[in-house]
Scaffold this motif. Structure first.
Motif, PDB file in Angstrom:
ATOM      1  N   SER A   1     -10.103  80.779 -35.871  1.00  0.00           N
ATOM      2  CA  SER A   1     -10.621  80.026 -37.018  1.00  0.00           C
ATOM      3  C   SER A   1     -11.681  80.836 -37.773  1.00  0.00           C
ATOM      4  CB  SER A   1     -11.211  78.698 -36.535  1.00  0.00           C
ATOM      5  OG  SER A   1     -11.790  77.991 -37.609  1.00  0.00           O
ATOM      6  N   THR A   2     -12.583  81.479 -37.023  1.00  0.00           N
ATOM      7  CA  THR A   2     -13.652  82.275 -37.650  1.00  0.00           C
ATOM      8  C   THR A   2     -13.064  83.462 -38.409  1.00  0.00           C
ATOM      9  OG1 THR A   2     -15.191  81.663 -35.901  1.00  0.00           O
ATOM     10  CG2 THR A   2     -15.742  83.618 -37.200  1.00  0.00           C
ATOM     11  N   LEU A   3     -12.125  84.169 -37.780  1.00  0.00           N
ATOM     12  CA  LEU A   3     -11.500  85.325 -38.433  1.00  0.00           C
ATOM     13  C   LEU A   3     -10.732  84.908 -39.684  1.00  0.00           C
ATOM     14  CD1 LEU A   3     -10.180  87.231 -35.275  1.00  0.00           C
ATOM     15  CD2 LEU A   3     -12.175  87.838 -36.657  1.00  0.00           C
ATOM     16  N   ARG A   4     -10.045  83.777 -39.599  1.00  0.00           N
ATOM     17  CA  ARG A   4      -9.280  83.286 -40.757  1.00  0.00           C
ATOM     18  C   ARG A   4     -10.209  82.987 -41.922  1.00  0.00           C
ATOM     19  NH1 ARG A   4      -8.801  78.430 -42.605  1.00  0.00           N
ATOM     20  NH2 ARG A   4      -9.493  77.388 -40.682  1.00  0.00           N
ATOM     21  N   LYS A   5     -11.312  82.305 -41.613  1.00  0.00           N
ATOM     22  CA  LYS A   5     -12.261  81.944 -42.682  1.00  0.00           C
ATOM     23  C   LYS A   5     -12.931  83.181 -43.257  1.00  0.00           C
ATOM     24  CE  LYS A   5     -13.151  77.359 -40.753  1.00  0.00           C
ATOM     25  NZ  LYS A   5     -14.089  76.489 -40.014  1.00  0.00           N
ATOM     26  N   ASN A   6     -13.194  84.166 -42.402  1.00  0.00           N
ATOM     27  CA  ASN A   6     -13.774  85.413 -42.905  1.00  0.00           C
ATOM     28  C   ASN A   6     -12.825  86.098 -43.878  1.00  0.00           C
ATOM     29  OD1 ASN A   6     -16.066  84.997 -41.390  1.00  0.00           O
ATOM     30  ND2 ASN A   6     -15.436  86.343 -39.691  1.00  0.00           N
ATOM     31  N   LYS A   7     -11.518  85.896 -43.642  1.00  0.00           N
ATOM     32  CA  LYS A   7     -10.514  86.475 -44.540  1.00  0.00           C
ATOM     33  C   LYS A   7     -10.252  85.578 -45.751  1.00  0.00           C
ATOM     34  CE  LYS A   7      -9.336  90.130 -42.145  1.00  0.00           C
ATOM     35  NZ  LYS A   7      -9.490  91.497 -42.708  1.00  0.00           N
ATOM     36  N   LYS A   8     -11.013  84.449 -45.816  1.00  0.00           N
ATOM     37  CA  LYS A   8     -10.852  83.474 -46.897  1.00  0.00           C
ATOM     38  C   LYS A   8      -9.396  82.983 -47.004  1.00  0.00           C
ATOM     39  CE  LYS A   8     -14.645  85.352 -49.694  1.00  0.00           C
ATOM     40  NZ  LYS A   8     -15.608  84.657 -48.888  1.00  0.00           N
TER      41      LYS A   8
ATOM     42  N   GLU B   1      -6.212  76.532 -33.343  1.00  0.00           N
ATOM     43  CA  GLU B   1      -7.659  76.512 -33.607  1.00  0.00           C
ATOM     44  C   GLU B   1      -8.354  75.361 -32.890  1.00  0.00           C
ATOM     45  OE1 GLU B   1      -8.329  76.668 -37.810  1.00  0.00           O
ATOM     46  OE2 GLU B   1      -7.547  78.725 -38.002  1.00  0.00           O
TER      47      GLU B   1
ATOM     48  N   LEU C   1      -5.487  89.383 -38.993  1.00  0.00           N
ATOM     49  CA  LEU C   1      -6.903  89.109 -38.749  1.00  0.00           C
ATOM     50  C   LEU C   1      -7.703  90.389 -38.458  1.00  0.00           C
ATOM     51  CD1 LEU C   1      -6.579  85.906 -36.508  1.00  0.00           C
ATOM     52  CD2 LEU C   1      -6.966  86.039 -38.984  1.00  0.00           C
TER      53      LEU C   1
ATOM     54  N   GLU D   1     -12.868  87.278 -28.570  1.00  0.00           N
ATOM     55  CA  GLU D   1     -14.080  87.947 -29.050  1.00  0.00           C
ATOM     56  C   GLU D   1     -13.764  89.406 -29.368  1.00  0.00           C
ATOM     57  OE1 GLU D   1     -17.073  88.587 -26.020  1.00  0.00           O
ATOM     58  OE2 GLU D   1     -15.576  88.215 -24.455  1.00  0.00           O
ATOM     59  N   LYS D   2     -14.613  89.990 -30.187  1.00  0.00           N
ATOM     60  CA  LYS D   2     -14.455  91.396 -30.531  1.00  0.00           C
ATOM     61  C   LYS D   2     -15.181  92.251 -29.491  1.00  0.00           C
ATOM     62  CE  LYS D   2     -13.629  91.388 -35.490  1.00  0.00           C
ATOM     63  NZ  LYS D   2     -14.021  91.982 -36.769  1.00  0.00           N
TER      64      LYS D   2
END
Length: 348
Positions: free
Chosen positions: A11-18, A39, A57, A68-69
């Protein structure tokens, strides 16, 4: 493997990619609901989606499955855990797919068995069909025109009887002749020589009831050659059981059963035994039951029935498991006279 952690990571990665859930789903050729499910931590993607999702992503597959990265140091420290998680995930997917395939295979087997079962029943119904039999109206309409008569015995002088074998009946002939074996064995003819009298002649015979013919192989197959191919499955014992389970104890019961059940239509939900029963019963009934105008059931001191067939009236008296038939022929015979004559009947 922490599904919720992985879901929040996606979810975080998707939102970072708008990207919206729908946009991400379109890129992967899946539904928006599938992305939403990931998600929310309710499940993981298919193995085939790991690489395209990680590319979209911009993370590694190991990072995706860990939620996590990693920097270079973390990757080295967590290599064993990453491998274990990847293997665990792969095994989980493989087991799910294996179980799914087993379920599908089992379902196919069940459907095939059911299909074969219904095809088998359909073949039976086609093979043992009753097409070409007399229509219901020809057999049943007369039986539905039924009523009840009560006949009580009355005593008359001995000299007024006609006597032959074990049967005594009032002599209403002014001049008569007894002719034996005019028709099949066991049948006699009382013929009135005075042609102007109402009663012209009477045929009298003694024989088995219809239900006895139904259960006796010799009599059954001599009358119903069409059903010889059921002998292997519908034996005399089976036919006796058929009468027993339907509470058919004599010919009166039989006619009442025919009225309500002829022709019995078979269907795929019936057992093979029932299909054969219906087949034999329908054919047998179509052969032995006359196309009568009506039927009247006799009770009182006698048991039996009267049927009107063309210009004759046939009286059947059931006594000691035998059927005594009386065929009356005459121009002006009425029911009242026949009932009065029968009231003098004696069968020893």
């Amino acid at each position: 493997m922490d599904y919720k952690k992985i879901g929040q990571f996606i979810s975080t990665l998707r939102k970072n990619k708008k990207l919206t859930q729908e946009q991400l789903a379109n890129k992967l050729n899946i539904t928006k609901n599938a992305v939403s499910k990931w998600e929310r931590g309710l499940g993981l993607m298919d193995l085939s989606l790991l690489k395209p999702l990680s590319e979209i992503l911009e993370v590694s597959i190991t990072e995706l499955l860990s939620g996590e990265k990693f920097d270079e140091e973390n990757i080295i420290q967590n290599t064993e855990e990453i491998v274990e998680n990847t293997i665990s995930y792969a095994n989980e997917k493989i087991n799910k797919e294996k179980n799914k395939n087993m379920f599908i295979g089992f379902l196919i087997i069940i459907i095939s068995i059911i299909g074969m079962f219904f095809c088998y029943k359909l073949i039976l119904i086609i093979k043992y069909n009753t097409k070409g039999l007399n229509s219901k109206s020809e057999i049943v309409d007369g039986l539905k025109k039924d009523s009840n008569l009560k006949i009580y015995k009355k005593t008359i002088e001995e000299e007024k009887y006609i006597l032959f074998d074990n049967i005594k009946i009032r002599n209403d002939f002014k001049n008569y002749e007894i002719i034996k074996n005019t028709y099949p064995e066991g049948l006699i003819k009382l013929e009135n020589k005075n042609k102007n009298d109402d009663i012209q002649y009477i045929y009298i015979s003694k024989g088995p009831q219809i239900i006895d013919v139904f259960t006796d192989d010799n009599l059954f197959f001599s009358n119903t050659t069409k059903i010889n191919n059921t002998t292997k499955y519908f034996t005399s014992a089976d036919r006796k059981y058929f009468l027993l389970k339907n509470d058919i104890n004599n010919d009166v019961d039989y006619f009442k059963f025919v009225k309500n059940n002829y022709i019995i239509e078979s269907n795929i939900f019936m057992s093979k035994r029932t299909i054969l029963e219906n087949y034999a019963f329908n054919i047998f009934s179509s052969i032995v039951i006359p196309k009568t105008e009506y039927i009247k059931y006799i009770s009182g001191d006698y048991q039996g029935y009267i049927t009107k067939i063309n210009k004759s009236q046939e009286v059947n008296i059931i006594r000691d498991d035998y059927n005594y038939k009386f065929y009356f022929f005459g121009e002006n015979l009425d029911e009242k006279y026949i009932i009065d004559l029968l009231s003098t009947l004696e069968i020893k």
